[in-house]
Design a protein around this motif. Structure first.
Motif, PDB file in Angstrom:
ATOM      1  N   ASN A 208       0.822  -1.036   0.185  1.00  0.00           N
ATOM      2  CA  ASN A 208      -0.067   0.062   0.041  1.00  0.00           C
ATOM      3  C   ASN A 208       1.022   0.983   0.056  1.00  0.00           C
ATOM      4  OD1 ASN A 208      -1.843   2.033   2.390  1.00  0.00           O
ATOM      5  ND2 ASN A 208      -2.466   1.592   0.236  1.00  0.00           N
ATOM      6  N   ILE A 209       0.873   1.994  -1.153  1.00  0.00           N
ATOM      7  CA  ILE A 209       1.480   3.263  -1.181  1.00  0.00           C
ATOM      8  C   ILE A 209       0.349   4.359  -1.855  1.00  0.00           C
ATOM      9  CG2 ILE A 209       3.321   4.743  -2.053  1.00  0.00           C
ATOM     10  CD1 ILE A 209       4.882   2.285  -2.448  1.00  0.00           C
ATOM     11  N   SER A 210      -0.380   5.052  -0.810  1.00  0.00           N
ATOM     12  CA  SER A 210      -1.201   6.054  -1.634  1.00  0.00           C
ATOM     13  C   SER A 210      -0.832   6.759  -2.736  1.00  0.00           C
ATOM     14  CB  SER A 210      -2.005   6.780  -0.414  1.00  0.00           C
ATOM     15  OG  SER A 210      -1.149   7.835   0.099  1.00  0.00           O
ATOM     16  N   LEU A 211      -1.927   7.189  -3.402  1.00  0.00           N
ATOM     17  CA  LEU A 211      -1.351   7.994  -4.918  1.00  0.00           C
ATOM     18  C   LEU A 211      -0.632   9.175  -4.271  1.00  0.00           C
ATOM     19  CD1 LEU A 211      -1.806   7.467  -7.721  1.00  0.00           C
ATOM     20  CD2 LEU A 211      -3.910   8.523  -7.491  1.00  0.00           C
ATOM     21  N   GLY A 212      -1.031   9.946  -3.416  1.00  0.00           N
ATOM     22  CA  GLY A 212      -0.186  11.226  -3.043  1.00  0.00           C
ATOM     23  C   GLY A 212       1.168  10.975  -2.521  1.00  0.00           C
ATOM     24  N   ARG A 213       1.243   9.729  -1.978  1.00  0.00           N
ATOM     25  CA  ARG A 213       2.578   9.441  -1.500  1.00  0.00           C
ATOM     26  C   ARG A 213       3.586   8.678  -2.545  1.00  0.00           C
ATOM     27  NH1 ARG A 213       1.848   5.556   2.649  1.00  0.00           N
ATOM     28  NH2 ARG A 213       3.977   5.543   2.742  1.00  0.00           N
ATOM     29  N   LEU A 214       2.781   8.067  -3.675  1.00  0.00           N
ATOM     30  CA  LEU A 214       3.824   7.352  -4.423  1.00  0.00           C
ATOM     31  C   LEU A 214       4.956   8.026  -5.374  1.00  0.00           C
ATOM     32  CD1 LEU A 214       3.653   4.614  -6.067  1.00  0.00           C
ATOM     33  CD2 LEU A 214       2.143   5.476  -7.816  1.00  0.00           C
ATOM     34  N   PRO A 215       4.774   9.364  -5.652  1.00  0.00           N
ATOM     35  CA  PRO A 215       5.996   9.938  -6.091  1.00  0.00           C
ATOM     36  C   PRO A 215       7.186   9.939  -5.327  1.00  0.00           C
ATOM     37  CG  PRO A 215       4.128  11.299  -6.467  1.00  0.00           C
ATOM     38  CD  PRO A 215       3.835  10.291  -5.506  1.00  0.00           C
ATOM     39  N   TYR A 216       6.974   9.848  -3.860  1.00  0.00           N
ATOM     40  CA  TYR A 216       8.138  10.200  -3.127  1.00  0.00           C
ATOM     41  C   TYR A 216       8.842   8.832  -2.384  1.00  0.00           C
ATOM     42  CZ  TYR A 216       5.706  14.753  -3.778  1.00  0.00           C
ATOM     43  OH  TYR A 216       5.374  15.668  -4.235  1.00  0.00           O
ATOM     44  N   VAL A 217       7.745   7.783  -2.139  1.00  0.00           N
ATOM     45  CA  VAL A 217       8.219   6.576  -1.499  1.00  0.00           C
ATOM     46  C   VAL A 217       8.218   5.358  -2.094  1.00  0.00           C
ATOM     47  CG1 VAL A 217       7.661   7.630   0.843  1.00  0.00           C
ATOM     48  CG2 VAL A 217       5.742   6.086  -0.603  1.00  0.00           C
ATOM     49  N   TRP A 218       7.945   5.290  -3.536  1.00  0.00           N
ATOM     50  CA  TRP A 218       8.055   4.108  -4.350  1.00  0.00           C
ATOM     51  C   TRP A 218       9.075   3.222  -4.118  1.00  0.00           C
ATOM     52  CZ3 TRP A 218      11.789   3.356  -7.838  1.00  0.00           C
ATOM     53  CH2 TRP A 218      12.261   4.306  -8.434  1.00  0.00           C
ATOM     54  N   GLN A 219      10.155   3.937  -4.074  1.00  0.00           N
ATOM     55  CA  GLN A 219      11.560   3.326  -4.021  1.00  0.00           C
ATOM     56  C   GLN A 219      11.727   2.433  -2.881  1.00  0.00           C
ATOM     57  OE1 GLN A 219      11.435   6.473  -3.954  1.00  0.00           O
ATOM     58  NE2 GLN A 219      12.622   7.613  -2.428  1.00  0.00           N
ATOM     59  N   HIS A 220      11.153   2.265  -1.877  1.00  0.00           N
ATOM     60  CA  HIS A 220      11.419   1.560  -0.856  1.00  0.00           C
ATOM     61  C   HIS A 220      10.593   0.322  -0.976  1.00  0.00           C
ATOM     62  CE1 HIS A 220      12.286   4.675   1.872  1.00  0.00           C
ATOM     63  NE2 HIS A 220      11.182   5.573   1.569  1.00  0.00           N
ATOM     64  N   ASP A 221      10.048   0.104  -1.930  1.00  0.00           N
ATOM     65  CA  ASP A 221       9.103  -1.432  -2.261  1.00  0.00           C
ATOM     66  C   ASP A 221       9.347  -1.777  -3.499  1.00  0.00           C
ATOM     67  OD1 ASP A 221       8.324  -2.049   0.569  1.00  0.00           O
ATOM     68  OD2 ASP A 221       7.078  -0.301   0.185  1.00  0.00           O
ATOM     69  N   LEU A 222       9.535  -0.906  -4.472  1.00  0.00           N
ATOM     70  CA  LEU A 222       9.513  -1.253  -5.914  1.00  0.00           C
ATOM     71  C   LEU A 222      10.750  -0.963  -6.541  1.00  0.00           C
ATOM     72  CD1 LEU A 222       5.980   0.334  -6.485  1.00  0.00           C
ATOM     73  CD2 LEU A 222       6.301  -2.055  -6.324  1.00  0.00           C
ATOM     74  N   PHE A 223      11.089  -1.686  -7.688  1.00  0.00           N
ATOM     75  CA  PHE A 223      12.400  -1.398  -8.570  1.00  0.00           C
ATOM     76  C   PHE A 223      11.665  -1.300 -10.022  1.00  0.00           C
ATOM     77  CE2 PHE A 223      13.718  -3.861  -5.112  1.00  0.00           C
ATOM     78  CZ  PHE A 223      14.555  -2.797  -4.388  1.00  0.00           C
ATOM     79  N   PRO A 224      12.466  -0.482 -10.832  1.00  0.00           N
ATOM     80  CA  PRO A 224      12.024  -0.004 -12.290  1.00  0.00           C
ATOM     81  C   PRO A 224      11.854  -1.605 -13.140  1.00  0.00           C
ATOM     82  CG  PRO A 224      13.243   1.429 -11.650  1.00  0.00           C
ATOM     83  CD  PRO A 224      13.362   0.531 -10.429  1.00  0.00           C
ATOM     84  N   ASP A 225      12.770  -2.508 -12.538  1.00  0.00           N
ATOM     85  CA  ASP A 225      12.391  -3.959 -13.385  1.00  0.00           C
ATOM     86  C   ASP A 225      11.357  -4.814 -12.868  1.00  0.00           C
ATOM     87  OD1 ASP A 225      14.725  -3.058 -14.693  1.00  0.00           O
ATOM     88  OD2 ASP A 225      16.179  -4.282 -13.335  1.00  0.00           O
ATOM     89  N   ASP A 226      10.695  -4.249 -11.801  1.00  0.00           N
ATOM     90  CA  ASP A 226       9.412  -5.095 -11.423  1.00  0.00           C
ATOM     91  C   ASP A 226       8.495  -4.993 -12.474  1.00  0.00           C
ATOM     92  OD1 ASP A 226      11.056  -5.631  -8.900  1.00  0.00           O
ATOM     93  OD2 ASP A 226       9.902  -4.137  -7.679  1.00  0.00           O
ATOM     94  N   ASN A 227       7.595  -6.271 -12.568  1.00  0.00           N
ATOM     95  CA  ASN A 227       6.216  -6.270 -13.172  1.00  0.00           C
ATOM     96  C   ASN A 227       5.283  -5.741 -12.079  1.00  0.00           C
ATOM     97  OD1 ASN A 227       7.368  -7.190 -15.359  1.00  0.00           O
ATOM     98  ND2 ASN A 227       7.194  -9.169 -14.495  1.00  0.00           N
ATOM     99  N   VAL A 228       4.685  -4.769 -12.152  1.00  0.00           N
ATOM    100  CA  VAL A 228       3.712  -4.174 -11.124  1.00  0.00           C
ATOM    101  C   VAL A 228       2.152  -4.116 -11.722  1.00  0.00           C
ATOM    102  CG1 VAL A 228       3.205  -2.001  -9.738  1.00  0.00           C
ATOM    103  CG2 VAL A 228       5.595  -2.438 -10.605  1.00  0.00           C
TER     104      VAL A 228
END
Length: 140
Positions: free
Chosen positions: A64-84
């Motif tokens: 869970n990363i709310s839409l408002g926080r997504l631009p700032y905290v995505w890198q804690h759980d996701l990597f650009p190589d991931d299938n999301v």
């Protein structure tokens, strides 16, 4: 003055069309087939709903990363190589989340065409921690 009015009207129309325009790298899955695709594509499930909605009911294993926080905290759980797999309440949220992730280098993005949260989309093989599933709550 009239030129400014034309400019502002044009800007609003362009913004609105951009919201409706398909997002590159975002693929839509049918609500009936996403369970199999989730396993075969090794998808990370990103729930972009607010924390209160997430706590009320969510799919087990989702992040869970709310839409408002997504631009700032995505890198804690996701990597650009991931299938999301983006889970949201509506297509607007899915598209907005996809645009944010696309700016950060994500190229394999998916969302569900249909409402995974509705009673019509309940499946026995979809784990949902504390959430609605065919009209009742799971115990875990």
């Amino acid at each position: 003055m009239i030129t400014l009015l034309y400019f502002l009207t044009g800007a609003v129309v362009i913004w609105f069309l951009r919201q409706l325009w398909p997002v590159r790298s975002l693929s839509y899955m049918d609500v009936h087939n996403w369970v199999q695709a989730k396993e075969s594509l090794n998808l990370k499930m990103l729930d972009v709903r607010d924390a209160s909605d997430y706590l009320e009911g969510h799919i087990s294993g989702s992040i869970n990363i709310s839409l408002g926080r997504l631009p700032y905290v995505w890198q804690h759980d996701l990597f650009p190589d991931d299938n999301v797999l983006i889970l949201s309440n509506n297509w607007y949220q899915s598209n907005k989340a996809a645009r944010i992730l696309l700016k950060h280098g994500f190229r394999s993005l998916f969302t569900i065409h249909g409402n995974v949260w509705s009673a019509q989309s309940c499946y026995q093989n979809v784990p949902a921690k504390g959430g609605r599933h065919c009209g009742h709550r799971f115990n875990h």
